[in-house]
Write an enzyme that holds these catalytic residues in place. Structure first.
Site, PDB file in Angstrom:
ATOM      1  N   CYS A 238     -13.935   1.949 -28.481  1.00 45.13           N
ATOM      2  CA  CYS A 238     -15.233   2.495 -28.850  1.00 45.13           C
ATOM      3  C   CYS A 238     -16.098   2.864 -27.650  1.00 45.13           C
ATOM      4  O   CYS A 238     -17.236   2.428 -27.553  1.00 45.13           O
ATOM      5  CB  CYS A 238     -15.973   1.469 -29.688  1.00 45.13           C
ATOM      6  SG  CYS A 238     -16.189  -0.041 -28.759  1.00 45.13           S
ATOM      7  N   GLU A 239     -15.546   3.585 -26.729  1.00 44.28           N
ATOM      8  CA  GLU A 239     -16.395   4.153 -25.676  1.00 44.28           C
ATOM      9  C   GLU A 239     -15.732   5.404 -25.115  1.00 44.28           C
ATOM     10  O   GLU A 239     -14.504   5.527 -25.121  1.00 44.28           O
ATOM     11  CB  GLU A 239     -16.724   3.137 -24.583  1.00 44.28           C
ATOM     12  CG  GLU A 239     -15.553   2.463 -23.926  1.00 44.28           C
ATOM     13  CD  GLU A 239     -16.031   1.487 -22.848  1.00 44.28           C
ATOM     14  OE1 GLU A 239     -16.454   1.962 -21.796  1.00 44.28           O
ATOM     15  OE2 GLU A 239     -16.000   0.267 -23.089  1.00 44.28           O
TER      16      GLU A 239
ATOM     17  N   GLU B 227       4.403  -6.380   1.904  1.00 44.68           N
ATOM     18  CA  GLU B 227       3.941  -6.791   0.574  1.00 44.68           C
ATOM     19  C   GLU B 227       3.881  -5.603  -0.381  1.00 44.68           C
ATOM     20  O   GLU B 227       2.814  -5.254  -0.891  1.00 44.68           O
ATOM     21  CB  GLU B 227       2.543  -7.414   0.672  1.00 44.68           C
ATOM     22  CG  GLU B 227       2.431  -8.635   1.583  1.00 44.68           C
ATOM     23  CD  GLU B 227       0.986  -9.066   1.819  1.00 44.68           C
ATOM     24  OE1 GLU B 227       0.045  -8.398   1.332  1.00 44.68           O
ATOM     25  OE2 GLU B 227       0.785 -10.072   2.515  1.00 44.68           O
ATOM     26  N   PRO B 228       4.991  -4.944  -0.631  1.00 43.25           N
ATOM     27  CA  PRO B 228       4.939  -3.754  -1.494  1.00 43.25           C
ATOM     28  C   PRO B 228       4.767  -4.132  -2.967  1.00 43.25           C
ATOM     29  O   PRO B 228       5.431  -5.054  -3.451  1.00 43.25           O
ATOM     30  CB  PRO B 228       6.311  -3.104  -1.280  1.00 43.25           C
ATOM     31  CG  PRO B 228       7.217  -4.256  -0.943  1.00 43.25           C
ATOM     32  CD  PRO B 228       6.365  -5.249  -0.189  1.00 43.25           C
ATOM     33  N   GLY B 229       3.887  -3.476  -3.661  1.00 41.41           N
ATOM     34  CA  GLY B 229       3.702  -3.701  -5.094  1.00 41.41           C
ATOM     35  C   GLY B 229       4.065  -2.438  -5.848  1.00 41.41           C
ATOM     36  O   GLY B 229       5.172  -2.264  -6.358  1.00 41.41           O
ATOM     37  N   ARG B 230       3.111  -1.526  -5.859  1.00 40.59           N
ATOM     38  CA  ARG B 230       3.247  -0.278  -6.618  1.00 40.59           C
ATOM     39  C   ARG B 230       4.567   0.457  -6.334  1.00 40.59           C
ATOM     40  O   ARG B 230       5.198   0.991  -7.241  1.00 40.59           O
ATOM     41  CB  ARG B 230       2.072   0.632  -6.245  1.00 40.59           C
ATOM     42  CG  ARG B 230       1.934   1.860  -7.079  1.00 40.59           C
ATOM     43  CD  ARG B 230       0.887   2.820  -6.474  1.00 40.59           C
ATOM     44  NE  ARG B 230      -0.309   2.186  -6.031  1.00 40.59           N
ATOM     45  CZ  ARG B 230      -1.448   2.090  -6.744  1.00 40.59           C
ATOM     46  NH1 ARG B 230      -1.507   2.626  -7.936  1.00 40.59           N
ATOM     47  NH2 ARG B 230      -2.508   1.480  -6.245  1.00 40.59           N
TER      48      ARG B 230
ATOM     49  N   ARG C  98      -6.317   2.387 -15.700  1.00 39.20           N
ATOM     50  CA  ARG C  98      -6.397   3.136 -14.435  1.00 39.20           C
ATOM     51  C   ARG C  98      -7.172   4.456 -14.539  1.00 39.20           C
ATOM     52  O   ARG C  98      -7.980   4.771 -13.661  1.00 39.20           O
ATOM     53  CB  ARG C  98      -5.003   3.366 -13.849  1.00 39.20           C
ATOM     54  CG  ARG C  98      -4.234   2.054 -13.582  1.00 39.20           C
ATOM     55  CD  ARG C  98      -2.988   2.234 -12.718  1.00 39.20           C
ATOM     56  NE  ARG C  98      -3.338   2.576 -11.366  1.00 39.20           N
ATOM     57  CZ  ARG C  98      -3.315   3.792 -10.866  1.00 39.20           C
ATOM     58  NH1 ARG C  98      -2.920   4.809 -11.614  1.00 39.20           N
ATOM     59  NH2 ARG C  98      -3.687   4.015  -9.637  1.00 39.20           N
TER      60      ARG C  98
ATOM     61  N   GLY D 200       0.786  -1.235   0.000  1.00 36.07           N
ATOM     62  CA  GLY D 200       0.000   0.000   0.000  1.00 36.07           C
ATOM     63  C   GLY D 200       0.806   1.268   0.000  1.00 36.07           C
ATOM     64  O   GLY D 200       0.235   2.357  -0.096  1.00 36.07           O
TER      65      GLY D 200
HETATM   66  N1  LLP Z   1      -1.069  -7.051  -0.503  1.00 33.87           N
HETATM   67  C1  LLP Z   1      -2.367  -7.261  -0.751  1.00 33.87           C
HETATM   68  C2  LLP Z   1      -3.098  -8.245   0.032  1.00 33.87           C
HETATM   69  C3  LLP Z   1      -3.003  -6.534  -1.768  1.00 33.87           C
HETATM   70  O1  LLP Z   1      -4.288  -6.745  -2.011  1.00 33.87           O
HETATM   71  C4  LLP Z   1      -2.269  -5.583  -2.528  1.00 33.87           C
HETATM   72  C5  LLP Z   1      -2.903  -4.810  -3.580  1.00 33.87           C
HETATM   73  C6  LLP Z   1      -0.905  -5.405  -2.219  1.00 33.87           C
HETATM   74  C7  LLP Z   1      -0.341  -6.157  -1.195  1.00 33.87           C
HETATM   75  C8  LLP Z   1      -0.035  -4.425  -2.937  1.00 33.87           C
HETATM   76  O2  LLP Z   1      -0.462  -3.128  -2.790  1.00 33.87           O
HETATM   77  P1  LLP Z   1       0.455  -1.922  -3.324  1.00 33.87           P
HETATM   78  O3  LLP Z   1       1.727  -1.950  -2.520  1.00 33.87           O
HETATM   79  O4  LLP Z   1       0.717  -2.168  -4.757  1.00 33.87           O
HETATM   80  O5  LLP Z   1      -0.361  -0.728  -3.107  1.00 33.87           O
HETATM   81  N2  LLP Z   1      -5.368  -1.832  -9.488  1.00 33.87           N
HETATM   82  C9  LLP Z   1      -5.258  -0.803  -8.462  1.00 33.87           C
HETATM   83  C10 LLP Z   1      -4.536  -1.285  -7.242  1.00 33.87           C
HETATM   84  C11 LLP Z   1      -5.118  -2.548  -6.640  1.00 33.87           C
HETATM   85  C12 LLP Z   1      -4.353  -3.060  -5.449  1.00 33.87           C
HETATM   86  C13 LLP Z   1      -4.823  -4.408  -5.043  1.00 33.87           C
HETATM   87  N3  LLP Z   1      -4.125  -4.975  -3.927  1.00 33.87           N
HETATM   88  C14 LLP Z   1      -4.597   0.438  -9.061  1.00 33.87           C
HETATM   89  O6  LLP Z   1      -4.296   0.446 -10.240  1.00 33.87           O
HETATM   90  O7  LLP Z   1      -4.433   1.439  -8.372  1.00 33.87           O
END
Ligand code: LLP
Length: 428
Positions: free
Chosen positions: A351-352, A282-285, A321, A248
């Site tokens: 087409c939208e 759990e870093p993603g973004r 997004r 997050g």
């Molecule tokens: N852990 C869990 C359980 C999650 O559900 C998520 C993201 C993460 C970690 C990673 O979160 P981050 O560090 O990336 O914020 N499609 C959306 C974001 C959906 C996130 C879903 N879960 C967007 O484009 O903003």
């Protein structure tokens, strides 16, 4: 600090990924294409790992389980693993990718409210580090499958702290009204049940309150729910030896003033570390978001009495997004010019009307055939792309200094058609 442009900057008037002009990649790979910078990912990884180390110099480094859903290309997974990441997965598909990318199962955690039987079985057979359990029926199913396989499942319970955290309603996950995790009323019961189960070993708790959490206090608020809960569980004889505090952490898309990483790390040190558990994030973004752009070509400049549209060859199917979350992505002309600024609506070919990346954006005047880059598209860009309008999935390219590799070929029409079939009764 705004790191958005560090690895995508102008050299001799050309927007580059690291030291490679994007125009060169476009000429060779075509558009639309996702272009990632390895150095940008490394610098994000180093910042996060470094801030945690600095805040907690004397303990084992937390396990950083990169959230594969943000960008699950196997080259990205393998690269982040080489930096030191484990993985957070949310499906069997992501497990398949993880194993293909050579990720050690002992560094994989699995989340998700709707894990299927086959997924749970695959995770148990692979021997992943833990399954983050989101409900009591899920716990029962895991126990049953583990018993069929004659295995013991290491699990943690995903705690729902009832804290609002995400940057948009659709990506807020930590309130009672959200479908995620287990609340105050059931967590103790779940622990008790788990301890009676032969094939389950409860190891601790996890939590993830949302994504792009730019309300600084939310993390602190959520972390602060843990000490009392952990103490209560321990007082009742339960073992809590792992805390997975989720992802997050936000990035800059425009001009957001974001949480200082050191403050975040300090909260982990002050609130979580004293509980003396393994710490998992759990870093993603944060790791990949600013490390990618979506490169696109201007198809037409369409003028109307009311507004000027820049019609580009990337569509909402490539980057959803803006349509889905009203998300802002900076847009840059790849060739710098001193042409006057113009106001454009930037739209794709789909087409939208939802296929609008932005309205009323100021950009230098652009012409047909010129290139633009959508910035901060490394996370939840390609990963959410679709074949809507039978548009092939774009190519993905990983840049390393002044070289690049195609890490995913552009999909062909044959790739798409190969999945489909006309039944004989219709053909006749
Ligand atoms: N852990 C869990 C359980 C999650 O559900 C998520 C993201 C993460 C970690 C990673 O979160 P981050 O560090 O990336 O914020 N499609 C959306 C974001 C959906 C996130 C879903 N879960 C967007 O484009 O903003």
């Amino acid at each position: 600090m705004n790191k958005m442009n560090q690895h995508f900057d102008f050299i001799d008037g050309q927007l580059c990924a690291e030291n490679l002009p994007l125009s060169k990649i476009a000429a060779e790979v075509g558009t639309p294409a996702y272009i990632y910078s390895a150095a940008a990912m490394k610098s994000q990884y180093d910042s996060l790992a470094g801030a945690l180390k600095q805040a907690m110099p004397d303990r084992d480094a937390p396990l950083l389980c990169y959230a594969a859903k943000a960008n699950s290309n196997i080259a990205i997974l393998a690269y982040l693993k080489s930096l030191g990441c484990g993985l957070e997965i949310v499906s069997e598909g992501e497990l398949v990718r993880a194993l293909e990318a050579g990720i050690d199962p002992k560094t994989i955690v699995s989340t998700g409210v709707g894990k299927q039987k086959s997924e749970i079985a695959a995770q148990l057979k692979a021997g992943i580090h833990q399954i983050n359990v989101e409900s009591i029926p899920e716990l029962e199913l895991i126990n049953q499958i583990a018993s069929e396989l004659n295995l013991k499942a290491d699990i943690v319970f995903r705690w729902n702290p009832n804290v609002k955290g995400g940057g948009h309603e659709k990506i807020t996950t930590g309130r009672t009204r959200d479908k995620f995790g287990i609340g105050e009323d059931r967590i103790e019961e779940a622990y008790g049940l788990a301890e009676q189960m032969e094939n389950i070993t409860p190891r601790g708790l996890s939590m993830h309150i949302g994504s792009q959490v730019f309300t600084v206090e939310s993390f602190k608020q959520a972390f602060e729910t843990l000490p009392a809960l952990v103490q209560k569980l321990r007082a009742n004889g339960h073992t809590v030896e792992r805390l997975d505090i989720g992802g997050g952490f936000p990035i800059v898309y425009k001009d957001e003033k974001l949480l200082d990483l050191n403050a975040y790390a300090q909260w982990v040190a002050d609130i979580i570390a004293p509980l003396d558990t393994q710490i998992i994030l759990e870093p993603g973004r944060y790791l990949v978001g600013n490390a990618g752009v979506l490169l696109s070509e201007v198809l037409f400049v369409k003028k109307t009495d009311e507004r000027d549209f820049l019609v580009v060859d990337a569509g909402m199917n490539d980057l959803i997004r803006p349509a889905m979350y009203e998300a802002h992505h900076e847009i840059e002309a790849v060739q710098s010019t001193n042409r006057p600024w113009q106001t454009y609506d930037v739209v794709g070919p789909v087409c939208e009307t939802g296929d609008t990346f932005t309205r009323g954006r100021e950009l230098p005047e652009l012409e047909q055939g010129e290139l633009i880059a959508f910035k901060s598209a490394g996370a939840y860009g390609f990963a959410m792309a679709s074949n809507y309008n039978t548009r092939p999935l774009p190519a993905e390219v990983l840049v390393n200094n002044n070289t690049y590799s195609i890490i995913r070929q552009r999909q062909s029409y044959q790739d798409i058609l190969d999945q489909e079939n006309i039944p004989d009764w219709i053909r006749k």
